[in-house]
Scaffold this motif. Sequence first.
Motif, PDB file in Angstrom:
ATOM      1  N   SER A 101       0.803  -1.224   0.000  1.00 46.27           N
ATOM      2  CA  SER A 101       0.000   0.000   0.000  1.00 46.27           C
ATOM      3  C   SER A 101       0.838   1.277   0.000  1.00 46.27           C
ATOM      4  N   ARG A 104       2.040   5.684  -0.641  1.00 46.03           N
ATOM      5  CA  ARG A 104       0.603   5.887  -0.829  1.00 46.03           C
ATOM      6  C   ARG A 104       0.249   6.434  -2.216  1.00 46.03           C
ATOM      7  N   ALA A 107       1.216   3.502  -4.818  1.00 51.60           N
ATOM      8  CA  ALA A 107       1.047   2.110  -4.392  1.00 51.60           C
ATOM      9  C   ALA A 107       0.535   1.216  -5.516  1.00 51.60           C
ATOM     10  N   ALA A 110      -3.174   0.203  -5.300  1.00 48.73           N
ATOM     11  CA  ALA A 110      -4.237   1.201  -5.494  1.00 48.73           C
ATOM     12  C   ALA A 110      -5.146   0.841  -6.663  1.00 48.73           C
ATOM     13  N   ALA A 140      -6.290   0.498   2.297  1.00 45.40           N
ATOM     14  CA  ALA A 140      -5.022   0.508   1.552  1.00 45.40           C
ATOM     15  C   ALA A 140      -5.195   0.985   0.114  1.00 45.40           C
TER      16      ALA A 140
END
Length: 186
Positions: A101, A104, A107, A110, A140
Motif C-alpha cells: 500500500s 501511498r 502504491a 491502489a 489501503a
Amino acid sequence: MSDQTTPTTLLVLLGSLRADSSNRRLAEAAIAQLPAGIAAHVSVLPALLPHYDQDLDGDDVPEAVTTFRAEVAAADAMLVVTPEFNGSLPGVLKNAIDWASRPRAEAALAGMPVAVLGAAASPRAAQWAREDAVRVLTVAGARPLETTVGLGSSLAAFDGADLTDREVAEAVAATMRRLVSEPLAA
C-alpha cells in the motif's frame, strides 16, 4: 498493471505459510476456476518481508520489498486467502498489504480488484479475518469485492485437492468469475 480492460494476471496472497494448509487448498481450488487466458501466481514473498517499518521505507528499501512491490504491480487483480488467527487475519498477510500500500501516492495496490476467501477449522469460516481483510484492503486503496467466501470446518472439506462442499465450491467459482470480469481501475 496491464492496459487490458479486464484482468489477465492474478496474484495470490496466502495468509497461511503451511505447505498443506486448508487455505492453500482453497486457493488452488479457486485458481482451478479461472478461465483460460488468466495467469495466476502464488507469491512466496510475504514470508520474506520484514515487518513494516517506515524507517525502512525510504530510498533504500529491502530487496524483498522491492521485488514484492514489482510482483503486485505486475498483477491486474489479486486473490487474498486467509485463515483466522486469534479472531483476525494473520500478521504475514497484514504486513504484505502494508508494504503493497506504500508509497501511498504510487502504491501498486491502489485501485486493484481483490477477492477475499478464507478457510478455518471452525464453522465460522474465518469470518472475522475475511471482514478485516476487506477493511484493510479498502483502506489501503484496493477494490475488494463486496462478497467474500468462507469455508468452515475446513479440515474435512477436501478430498485430496477436491473441495467437497458444493455450495462453497460454487461460491468460489462465482467469486472468481466476478473478479476476472471486474474492470480495471483507470
